[in-house]
Design a protein around this motif. Structure first.
Motif, PDB file in Angstrom:
ATOM      1  N   ASN A   1       0.921  -1.284   0.143  1.00 45.09           N
ATOM      2  CA  ASN A   1       0.598  -0.143  -0.076  1.00 45.09           C
ATOM      3  C   ASN A   1       0.849   0.983  -0.230  1.00 45.09           C
ATOM      4  O   ASN A   1       0.281   2.275  -0.517  1.00 45.09           O
ATOM      5  CB  ASN A   1      -0.771  -0.265   0.903  1.00 45.09           C
ATOM      6  N   ILE A   2       2.036   1.164   0.440  1.00 41.00           N
ATOM      7  CA  ILE A   2       3.336   2.566  -0.157  1.00 41.00           C
ATOM      8  C   ILE A   2       2.819   2.346  -1.332  1.00 41.00           C
ATOM      9  O   ILE A   2       3.025   3.333  -1.324  1.00 41.00           O
ATOM     10  CB  ILE A   2       3.874   1.917   0.716  1.00 41.00           C
ATOM     11  N   TYR A   3       3.509   1.966  -2.222  1.00 38.45           N
ATOM     12  CA  TYR A   3       3.196   1.749  -3.237  1.00 38.45           C
ATOM     13  C   TYR A   3       2.409   2.660  -4.320  1.00 38.45           C
ATOM     14  O   TYR A   3       2.618   2.981  -5.160  1.00 38.45           O
ATOM     15  CB  TYR A   3       3.448   0.390  -3.976  1.00 38.45           C
ATOM     16  N   ARG A   4       0.991   2.164  -3.820  1.00 37.62           N
ATOM     17  CA  ARG A   4      -0.187   2.649  -3.921  1.00 37.62           C
ATOM     18  C   ARG A   4      -0.623   3.965  -3.316  1.00 37.62           C
ATOM     19  O   ARG A   4      -1.286   4.949  -4.258  1.00 37.62           O
ATOM     20  CB  ARG A   4      -1.800   2.013  -3.519  1.00 37.62           C
ATOM     21  N   LEU A   5       0.063   3.672  -2.383  1.00 32.90           N
ATOM     22  CA  LEU A   5      -0.037   6.018  -2.197  1.00 32.90           C
ATOM     23  C   LEU A   5       1.095   7.221  -2.825  1.00 32.90           C
ATOM     24  O   LEU A   5       1.093   7.771  -3.338  1.00 32.90           O
ATOM     25  CB  LEU A   5       0.691   5.435  -0.755  1.00 32.90           C
ATOM     26  N   LEU A   6       2.427   5.606  -3.825  1.00 33.88           N
ATOM     27  CA  LEU A   6       3.294   6.802  -4.458  1.00 33.88           C
ATOM     28  C   LEU A   6       2.229   6.553  -5.775  1.00 33.88           C
ATOM     29  O   LEU A   6       2.997   7.633  -6.480  1.00 33.88           O
ATOM     30  CB  LEU A   6       4.462   5.979  -4.553  1.00 33.88           C
ATOM     31  N   THR A   7       1.502   6.383  -6.332  1.00 37.79           N
ATOM     32  CA  THR A   7       0.814   6.045  -7.444  1.00 37.79           C
ATOM     33  C   THR A   7      -0.503   6.330  -7.816  1.00 37.79           C
ATOM     34  O   THR A   7      -0.960   6.349  -8.543  1.00 37.79           O
ATOM     35  CB  THR A   7       1.134   5.008  -7.983  1.00 37.79           C
ATOM     36  N   GLU A   8      -1.290   6.851  -6.598  1.00 39.58           N
ATOM     37  CA  GLU A   8      -2.684   6.681  -6.702  1.00 39.58           C
ATOM     38  C   GLU A   8      -2.661   7.968  -6.705  1.00 39.58           C
ATOM     39  O   GLU A   8      -3.525   8.415  -4.721  1.00 39.58           O
ATOM     40  CB  GLU A   8      -3.369   5.326  -6.292  1.00 39.58           C
ATOM     41  N   GLU A   9      -2.929   8.627  -7.446  1.00 39.53           N
ATOM     42  CA  GLU A   9      -3.314  10.492  -6.208  1.00 39.53           C
ATOM     43  C   GLU A   9      -4.333  10.240  -5.559  1.00 39.53           C
ATOM     44  O   GLU A   9      -4.418  11.504  -4.352  1.00 39.53           O
ATOM     45  CB  GLU A   9      -3.102  11.667  -7.707  1.00 39.53           C
TER      46      GLU A   9
ATOM     47  N   ILE B   1      -5.830   8.288  -4.141  1.00 38.25           N
ATOM     48  CA  ILE B   1      -6.162   7.338  -2.831  1.00 38.25           C
ATOM     49  C   ILE B   1      -7.351   7.608  -1.508  1.00 38.25           C
ATOM     50  O   ILE B   1      -8.021   6.771  -1.680  1.00 38.25           O
ATOM     51  CB  ILE B   1      -5.161   6.073  -2.955  1.00 38.25           C
ATOM     52  N   LEU B   2      -6.920   8.663  -0.918  1.00 37.77           N
ATOM     53  CA  LEU B   2      -8.145   8.786   0.247  1.00 37.77           C
ATOM     54  C   LEU B   2      -8.558   8.974  -0.283  1.00 37.77           C
ATOM     55  O   LEU B   2      -9.801   9.309   0.961  1.00 37.77           O
ATOM     56  CB  LEU B   2      -7.173  10.126   0.488  1.00 37.77           C
ATOM     57  N   GLN B   3      -9.598   9.827  -1.398  1.00 37.95           N
ATOM     58  CA  GLN B   3     -10.706   9.880  -1.684  1.00 37.95           C
ATOM     59  C   GLN B   3     -11.315   8.572  -2.419  1.00 37.95           C
ATOM     60  O   GLN B   3     -13.086   8.631  -2.857  1.00 37.95           O
ATOM     61  CB  GLN B   3     -11.193  10.612  -2.663  1.00 37.95           C
ATOM     62  N   SER B   4     -10.588   7.206  -2.362  1.00 33.36           N
ATOM     63  CA  SER B   4     -11.137   6.095  -2.927  1.00 33.36           C
ATOM     64  C   SER B   4     -13.046   5.354  -2.519  1.00 33.36           C
ATOM     65  O   SER B   4     -12.356   5.987  -0.829  1.00 33.36           O
ATOM     66  CB  SER B   4      -9.868   4.978  -3.373  1.00 33.36           C
ATOM     67  N   GLU B   5     -13.134   4.812  -2.635  1.00 28.99           N
ATOM     68  CA  GLU B   5     -14.343   4.099  -1.736  1.00 28.99           C
ATOM     69  C   GLU B   5     -14.122   3.144  -0.815  1.00 28.99           C
ATOM     70  O   GLU B   5     -14.657   2.898  -0.019  1.00 28.99           O
ATOM     71  CB  GLU B   5     -15.677   3.465  -3.245  1.00 28.99           C
ATOM     72  N   ALA B   6     -12.957   2.125  -1.394  1.00 31.03           N
ATOM     73  CA  ALA B   6     -12.020   1.808  -0.308  1.00 31.03           C
ATOM     74  C   ALA B   6     -11.973   2.416   1.235  1.00 31.03           C
ATOM     75  O   ALA B   6     -12.100   1.596   2.389  1.00 31.03           O
ATOM     76  CB  ALA B   6     -10.539   0.981  -0.667  1.00 31.03           C
ATOM     77  N   LEU B   7     -11.563   3.356   1.069  1.00 28.24           N
ATOM     78  CA  LEU B   7     -10.801   4.132   2.275  1.00 28.24           C
ATOM     79  C   LEU B   7     -12.213   4.569   2.950  1.00 28.24           C
ATOM     80  O   LEU B   7     -12.220   5.286   4.241  1.00 28.24           O
ATOM     81  CB  LEU B   7     -10.139   5.718   1.688  1.00 28.24           C
ATOM     82  N   LYS B   8     -13.708   4.818   2.944  1.00 24.90           N
ATOM     83  CA  LYS B   8     -14.555   5.141   3.466  1.00 24.90           C
ATOM     84  C   LYS B   8     -14.807   3.554   4.268  1.00 24.90           C
ATOM     85  O   LYS B   8     -15.269   4.026   5.176  1.00 24.90           O
ATOM     86  CB  LYS B   8     -15.891   5.082   2.523  1.00 24.90           C
TER      87      LYS B   8
ATOM     88  N   ASP C   1      -3.999   9.463  10.024  1.00 23.98           N
ATOM     89  CA  ASP C   1      -2.438   8.311   9.593  1.00 23.98           C
ATOM     90  C   ASP C   1      -2.661   8.195   8.201  1.00 23.98           C
ATOM     91  O   ASP C   1      -1.718   8.178   8.111  1.00 23.98           O
ATOM     92  CB  ASP C   1      -2.909   7.147  10.952  1.00 23.98           C
ATOM     93  N   SER C   2      -4.032   8.093   7.355  1.00 25.64           N
ATOM     94  CA  SER C   2      -3.704   8.030   6.682  1.00 25.64           C
ATOM     95  C   SER C   2      -2.925   8.962   5.789  1.00 25.64           C
ATOM     96  O   SER C   2      -2.875   9.319   5.247  1.00 25.64           O
ATOM     97  CB  SER C   2      -5.308   7.405   5.935  1.00 25.64           C
TER      98      SER C   2
END
Length: 477
Positions: A284-292, A294-301, A311-312
């Motif tokens: 998920n570090i890789y995803r943090l670096l590549t998915e701009e 990600i904090l608004q994604s459905e999964a984060l809900k 933390d996120s």
């Protein structure tokens, strides 16, 4: 004097208002999870059933038992047979579906009761919480007493670290006497095992091990650089956490396959110590670096609102800052993730026991969902579907005594199940959307599982979560 009296009164009123607001937030949050209460919910009150027309994935062998019946009495598997005709239990027709043992996530961080429903909705019927706080003892008691429905819940005490490793998320030890005292205290208070953390020194670690051995109190360890990696292979230590620490400690951040073989030899020589890799949280570090976004994604809900806000966001900011100053970071994180897969492949080839854990509940790793991603990484590392499923079922049952009554479908084991339309040994993905989940014989059908997901996504309990964390800071420091 009059002004001082008025000021004191105003302060008193303000404090009272703050107490009332805090109490109100906690009461509202508790009412918000009333859907998890067992008493008064007819769908959850029974724990005795006869399941018919079902194919069993027992996890005692790589096989499927076709067209079976399973009798559950008081939450325990009483009989398994081709036909059971002498039972008066309520019959549940599984429609030719596949019954698999409930999944175990061996490394989670739980923040509220909403997450209990999320785990169940993803087929996770047991969790091992690795950041113990007072709220977790209450949660454990409520689940154990079957006041609320949730995955079987086991928790470490507060994370034990050394004098140089500061932070409000761990308990610093300074002397061996303090280490003896804390281990005994956590055992007495009802925590299930000890978690040692990154900064623990050798002297303090020795004291923790000595007292834990005396009390027959298992240790789970986040490796510390204060001792050699080989030191962590002690009889009292049942799991070593995080594949990434293999790279960071014995390999000194080098993706060195020769040195990796030495670490694999260590694990192979100590079969009672298992690895809990938590591959998904590193990826998920890789995803943090590549998915701009990600904090608004459905999964984060699905994340707790306090964790998402603090933390996120902090992790996103950290890695965005690193990326802006280091053009190689994305490829380096990806290369290390791929190296983790190689490590799992080598460990598996040497028959080292792995238990699935995800570090769910922190960063951008949602509860429940993350375990399916973890199992997918194990198949990428060369495991068959059956072998990957072992890491979240039968392998955990061989780790702690308190997990020995689950992990397989056998007479005498707890009735913790996932029912799916298709065979998970063909496609692990079917476990993501169970038709039914059972925990200690209590049946949760798909409509209720969907409700659990929806309730968790719609929660707004940031203040209540902050208050519970504040309690931890006051009680444990």
């Amino acid at each position: 004097m009059k002004i001082l009296k008025i000021t004191a009164l105003a302060v008193g009123v303000l404090i009272l208002m703050m107490v009332l607001v805090a109490a109100g937030a906690l009461i509202i949050d508790k009412r918000g999870t009333a859907y998890l209460e067992v008493t008064g919910n007819p769908a959850l009150e029974s724990n005795t059933y006869l399941i018919s027309n079902v194919n069993i994935v027992p996890m005692t062998a790589d096989t499927v038992l076709l067209n079976q019946m399973v009798l559950i009495q008081d939450g325990v598997i009483a009989r398994i047979a081709d036909a059971i005709t002498d039972s008066t239990a309520k019959v549940f027709d599984a429609g030719g579906g596949y019954l698999t043992p409930g999944l175990v996530d061996m490394h989670v961080h739980v923040w509220d009761e909403y997450e209990l429903g999320l785990y169940l909705a993803n087929g996770v019927t047991t969790v091992r919480n690795l950041w113990g706080q007072p709220m977790h003892l209450r949660m454990k008691k409520a689940i154990s007493n079957e006041e609320v429905i949730g995955p079987l819940f086991f928790t470490s005490g507060p994370k034990l670290t050394g004098p140089q490793y500061m932070g409000d998320d761990n308990l610093q030890l300074f002397t061996a006497e303090e280490a003896y005292s804390k281990v005994a205290e956590y055992k007495e208070r009802g925590y299930d095992f000890i978690k040692t953390y990154y900064g623990l020194t050798g002297e303090l670690f020795d004291a923790v091990i000595e007292k834990s051995g005396e009390l027959k109190f298992d240790i789970v360890t986040h490796p510390t650089p204060k001792v050699p990696y080989s030191y962590h292979f002690k009889p009292e230590i049942v799991t070593i956490e995080h594949a990434e620490d293999i790279v960071q400690l014995p390999l000194n951040y080098r993706l060195d396959t020769t040195q990796l073989d030495t670490v694999v030899d260590l694990f192979a020589a100590h079969p009672n110590t298992k690895l809990c890799p938590t591959l998904v949280v590193y990826h998920n570090i890789y995803r943090l670096l590549t998915e701009e976004n990600i904090l608004q994604s459905e999964a984060l809900k699905n994340m707790n609102p306090l964790i998402r806000a603090v933390d996120s966001q902090a992790q996103f900011d950290r890695w965005a800052g690193t990326k802006s100053s280091d053009s190689t970071i994305v490829s380096r994180i990806k290369d290390q993730h791929d190296f983790h897969l190689l490590a799992i492949k080598k460990l598996h080839e040497r028959q080292v026991k792995i238990v699935a854990g995800t570090d769910a509940g922190i960063g951008v790793t949602p509860p429940g969902y993350s375990l399916h991603e973890e199992l997918n990484f194990y198949t990428q590392a060369g495991m068959s579907n059956y072998q990957a499923l072992q890491t979240a079922t039968i392998n955990p049952s061989e780790t702690h005594d308190f997990l020995s009554n689950q992990g397989s479908i056998e007479i005498g084991k707890l009735a913790n199940f996932i029912l799916t339309k298709d065979n998970p040994l063909d496609r692990l993905e079917v476990l993501r959307n169970p038709q039914m989940v059972m925990v200690r014989g209590r049946m949760i059908k798909q409509d209720m599982l969907d409700e659990f997901k929806q309730k968790a996504r719609n929660r707004s309990n940031l203040l209540a979560s902050a208050l519970r964390y504040a309690e931890n800071l006051i009680v444990e420091k």
